[in-house]
Structure formats: C-alpha cells, structure tokens
Enzyme design. Structure first.
Site, PDB file in Angstrom:
ATOM      1  N   ASP A  36       0.850  -1.197   0.000  1.00 19.00           N
ATOM      2  CA  ASP A  36       0.000   0.000   0.000  1.00 19.00           C
ATOM      3  C   ASP A  36       0.886   1.247   0.000  1.00 19.00           C
ATOM      4  OD1 ASP A  36      -3.239   0.359   1.110  1.00 19.00           O
ATOM      5  OD2 ASP A  36      -1.926   2.117   1.015  1.00 19.00           O
ATOM      6  N   THR A  39      -1.853   6.370   0.859  1.00 21.89           N
ATOM      7  CA  THR A  39      -2.392   7.676   0.471  1.00 21.89           C
ATOM      8  C   THR A  39      -3.235   8.168   1.645  1.00 21.89           C
ATOM      9  OG1 THR A  39      -4.476   6.794  -0.380  1.00 21.89           O
ATOM     10  CG2 THR A  39      -2.610   6.875  -1.927  1.00 21.89           C
ATOM     11  N   THR A 136     -15.900  -2.696  -9.300  1.00 26.52           N
ATOM     12  CA  THR A 136     -17.120  -2.097  -8.758  1.00 26.52           C
ATOM     13  C   THR A 136     -18.301  -2.269  -9.707  1.00 26.52           C
ATOM     14  OG1 THR A 136     -18.103   0.046  -8.238  1.00 26.52           O
ATOM     15  CG2 THR A 136     -16.264   0.093  -9.738  1.00 26.52           C
ATOM     16  N   ASP A 137     -19.510  -2.208  -9.150  1.00 33.07           N
ATOM     17  CA  ASP A 137     -20.702  -2.252 -10.019  1.00 33.07           C
ATOM     18  C   ASP A 137     -20.879  -0.955 -10.804  1.00 33.07           C
ATOM     19  OD1 ASP A 137     -21.450  -0.601  -7.904  1.00 33.07           O
ATOM     20  OD2 ASP A 137     -23.287  -1.691  -7.407  1.00 33.07           O
ATOM     21  N   GLU A 138     -20.144   0.109 -10.407  1.00 34.14           N
ATOM     22  CA  GLU A 138     -20.336   1.404 -11.083  1.00 34.14           C
ATOM     23  C   GLU A 138     -19.898   1.369 -12.547  1.00 34.14           C
ATOM     24  OE1 GLU A 138     -19.228   4.932  -9.010  1.00 34.14           O
ATOM     25  OE2 GLU A 138     -19.840   4.141  -7.078  1.00 34.14           O
ATOM     26  N   PRO A 239     -24.938  16.602   4.591  1.00 30.66           N
ATOM     27  CA  PRO A 239     -25.155  17.108   3.225  1.00 30.66           C
ATOM     28  C   PRO A 239     -25.734  16.039   2.291  1.00 30.66           C
ATOM     29  CG  PRO A 239     -22.817  16.630   3.585  1.00 30.66           C
ATOM     30  CD  PRO A 239     -23.518  16.320   4.869  1.00 30.66           C
ATOM     31  N   ARG A 248     -28.706   3.006  -3.697  1.00 24.63           N
ATOM     32  CA  ARG A 248     -27.482   2.214  -3.650  1.00 24.63           C
ATOM     33  C   ARG A 248     -27.820   0.861  -3.024  1.00 24.63           C
ATOM     34  NH1 ARG A 248     -26.472   5.520  -6.679  1.00 24.63           N
ATOM     35  NH2 ARG A 248     -24.679   6.897  -6.900  1.00 24.63           N
TER      36      ARG A 248
END
Ligand code: NAD
Ligand code: DAU
Length: 379
Positions: A36, A39, A136-138, A239, A248
């Site tokens: 890793d 970040t 991802t499913d995105e 927000p 989702r």
C-alpha cells in the site's frame, strides 16, 4: 495445502484491511504481503490486531512503481495477487480525474506487466498463479428508477433489509454492457478491460469481480455512512446530494471479504462474478435509519437529529440507481451474505461510536504521521 505467497494491494484501506485480516487469520501457512502506498485513504491503524503475526508483512509501495513491484515479485516469489489498491471516491474523481487514471489505470497495468514478466520467466509459467482484480458495479453505469415507490423484488438474500424493495425492473448482470459515467468508474472500467486483455492476449489467469456499495468498520469518513454517523454524533449538517432519492445496494464489508476469499480459491479463471446482497436503499431512507440508530444509542430523543438533514447541490452526473444480481456467485460457488442489513447497520454505528479515537485521528490528520517512512521495501 501448498504455501502461497500473496500480495494484497490496498490492504491499508477499507475493504483491503478486512481482506488482509481474513487471510492472515485463516491461512497461517500463507505469506501475506500488504502492499500500500498509504495515500490519505490508507491507515495502518486498521490492522493493529494482526500487524505482529508471523505470516504478515507490510510494504509501502506505489502500484505505479513497476521496477519496485517486479523486484518484489521475484524476491518474494509471488504466486497470487489480490488487487484492491485504487482511488475510490467518486467526488474526488470529479475534482481530480488525473490521479484516478494514474492509479487505477496505469497502476493496474503496471502490476499486470510486472506479474507477466515474472511469471513467464518461471519454468511452470502461469500454472498455479492468479491475478484477482477487485472492481465495482459502477462500471455498468446507472439503472433506471422506473418504480420510485418500490416493488416486490424478484430476489432476496440474508442481507436484504426488512420490507426489502426494488426500485426498478432491471439489475446489473455479469453480461451487462459497461457504461461508466464518472471519472472514477471510467478508470475502473478501463482497468477491468486491461485485466481481461492480459488473460485473452497472454493467457494470464485473471479474475474480475464487481461489487456493490460496501459498509462497515474502517471506512474512510468521506463516504456516506461513516461521514454521516460522525456528523450526527457531532451535531454537524448532513449534506444530502440532490433530493436524496438515489438508490445504492449495500453489502456488509466482511461478506465482501468472504466472497473474495472464496473466489480467489475457487473461482474460474477468466470469469467475472458480481457480488451483492440484494439490498437496495434510497439514500434518504438510509440516512433516516442512521439518524434513528445513532440517536437511540446516544440516548437522544427519537428524531432529535433529523434537523441536521441539509439538502445540497447534487453530485455531477450522479448515478440514479445501482442494484446488482449476484445469482451466479450464489449458484456456482455457494456464497451468500451472512448478515442482515438491520444487524449490519447497528453493528456499524456502534463500531464508529465505540472507536472515536480511530475517527478523531483521521479527522485531525494525526493518522498520517504514524508510519511515515517506516516501511519502505528493501527486500
Ligand atoms: P479505500 O479508498 O478505502 O482504500 C484504497 C487503498 O488503496 C488505500 O489504502 C490507499 O492507500 C491505497 N492506494 C491508493 N493508491 C495507491 C497506489 N498508487 N499504490 C498503492 N496503494 C494505493 O478503498 P476501498 O473502498 O477499500 O476500495 C478498495 C477497492 O474495492 C477499490 O479498488 C474499489 O474500486 C473497490 N470497490 C469498493 C467498493 C466500496 O463500496 N468501497 C465497492 C466495490 C468495489
Ligand atoms: O457501488 C460501489 C461504489 O460505492 C464503489 O465503487 C466506490 O468506491 C464507493 O465509494 C461507493 O460509491 P458511491 O458514490 O455510491 O458512495 P458514497 O458513499 O460516496 O455515496 C453514496 C451515496 O450517497 C451516493 O448516492 C452519493 C450520496 N452522498 C454521498 C456523500 C459522501 C450524499 O448524498 N452526501 C454525501 O456527503
């Protein structure tokens, strides 16, 4: 079982830390290397409970550093890669797409090419090797919300919430055409294509899985669930993007980690598996469940934090609905989620409230100072 030397990339992040923990505890005969870059999203405090185990090693490295990774492959005789390292937050990708292309596309390509060079140099070649890419499913784009009030869903699993509804007729299948919208999902789609290209062109034994939204402990508090739990606790505004109507499909992170373990060991090479629990939620309904749960646990009167809901400008290109069909994984490999959503959200809220120090170290920036320069790889 043969000894296996496995690199898990992105193991200091949210999902990666659960995968590392599962592998280190379950397979004492394996060497598990957590690679890793640390970040802003990487946090070794996520792995404190296993950091001293003899089968675990942390290596601080950027997945874009081809030479360093090739050297690591050779020195550690790596035969399995489980690749989770990525820039993962959609809102950041809208502000800074270049970082997403660099890490998610070039970083994945760099790992693939280094693995190819090393594995092809061995007498046995690709035999017994595996490159498993977590996606991802995105990448499938967005589904329509043609039933905004919800309908009786065609599927149900342990994870499905009580009174579970589907908000459209269609689902993401493994055969659904890629149609990414955000810079994040475009970069993930591109990396998925590179992974499949390395199988189709060079014969590398690859697998890709596409999972729905994960929730649970150790998620970075830029994402909806930990951000909102922390804001409710601190009486800060919540927000809500647009009208809060986006849907989702939520899966408890440990159920994702168990699917990854199963697929790494028993999945068919060159196959794709969708991972998800059939658990669709409109954001606003989920937010109300979080408010109710946090208020109850903190002893606030019911509804006390509803006034924190603040509707804000919508996310650019905000995908309307994600809903994944994981029938293939359930039928072919026998996976199913273990936790019902109501239990999962209760456990998650309690975890964040009980681990305030973990959260405060992140929000203060303290966590980034802990491990600076401690773990550079030197063989
Ligand atoms: P995360 O942001 O919590 O963690 C990402 C990790 O990758 C961090 O530890 C970070 O330090 C590391 N990393 C980033 N860039 C790196 C680089 N250049 N070199 C080495 N390490 C680097 O992400 P997450 O939510 O745990 O997601 C993990 C993976 O799962 C990602 O590939 C993501 O696309 C995928 N995924 C996430 C979800 C979800 O709901 N979170 C769902 C499906 C798939
Ligand atoms: O579907 C899988 C994806 O799920 C993963 O690939 C991504 O890495 C992961 O971040 C997640 O993406 P989302 O964009 O769905 O997650 P996020 O938590 O950012 O947002 C969830 C929903 O809540 C989304 O519809 C946007 C909305 N939202 C989010 C935030 C952070 C808000 O309304 N307000 C917020 O402040």
């Amino acid at each position: 079982m043969a000894k296996r030397n496995i690199v898990i990339t992105g193991g200091a992040g949210f999902i990666g830390s659960h995968v590392v923990r599962l592998f280190v505890n379950k397979y004492p005969e394996y060497n598990i290397i957590n690679l890793d870059k640390l970040t802003y999203a990487g946090n070794l405090a996520n792995l404190k409970d296993i950091e001293d185990k003899p089968n675990y090693k942390f290596v601080k490295m950027d997945i874009c550093d081809f030479d360093a990774f090739h050297k690591l492959m050779q020195q550690e005789q790596i035969d399995g890669i489980i690749h989770l390292a990525a820039e993962s937050h959609v809102d950041r990708s809208i502000k800074d797409p270049f970082t997403f292309a660099r890490t998610n596309v070039m970083g994945t390509l760099s790992l693939l090419q280094a693995a190819k060079l090393y594995w092809e140099s061995l007498p046995e070649g690709y035999e017994g090797k595996r490159f498993y890419h977590i996606s991802t499913d995105e990448v499938y784009g967005a589904l329509t919300m043609n039933h905004p009030e919800g309908i009786e869903p065609p599927f149900k699993t342990v994870a499905s919430s009580e009174g579970h509804k589907a908000y459209g007729d269609d689902f993401f299948y493994e055969t659904t055409k890629y149609n990414p919208h955000s810079p994040y999902s475009a970069s993930k789609a591109s990396s998925d294509h590179f992974v499949r290209a390395y199988h189709d062109t060079y014969g590398m034994p690859t697998i890709v899985t596409n999972c729905s939204n994960n929730y649970g402990p150790y998620q970075f508090p830029e994402k909806l669930i930990p951000l909102f739990i922390n804001n409710i606790r601190n009486r800060k505004p919540l927000p809500v993007y647009g009208k809060g109507e986006n849907v989702r499909d939520w899966l408890y992170v440990e159920d994702h980690a168990r699917a990854i373990d199963l697929i790494f060991h028993e999945g068919e090479v060159a196959e794709t598996y969708n991972i998800g629990g059939f658990n669709e939620w409109k954001n606003i309904d989920l937010i109300k469940v979080m408010i109710k749960t946090v208020d109850r646990i903190l002893g606030n009167p019911e509804g006390a934090s509803l006034d924190l809901i603040t509707y804000v400008t919508d996310r650019l290109g905000h995908d309307a609905r994600y809903a994944i069909d994981s029938t293939k994984l359930q039928k072919e490999l026998g996976w199913e989620p273990s936790l019902q959503f109501e239990e999962g959200i209760e456990k998650t809220v309690r975890w964040y409230l009980d681990n305030q120090e973990w959260m405060d170290n992140i929000t203060s920036g303290e966590y980034e100072k802990y491990y600076e320069d401690m773990y550079k790889y030197n063989g």
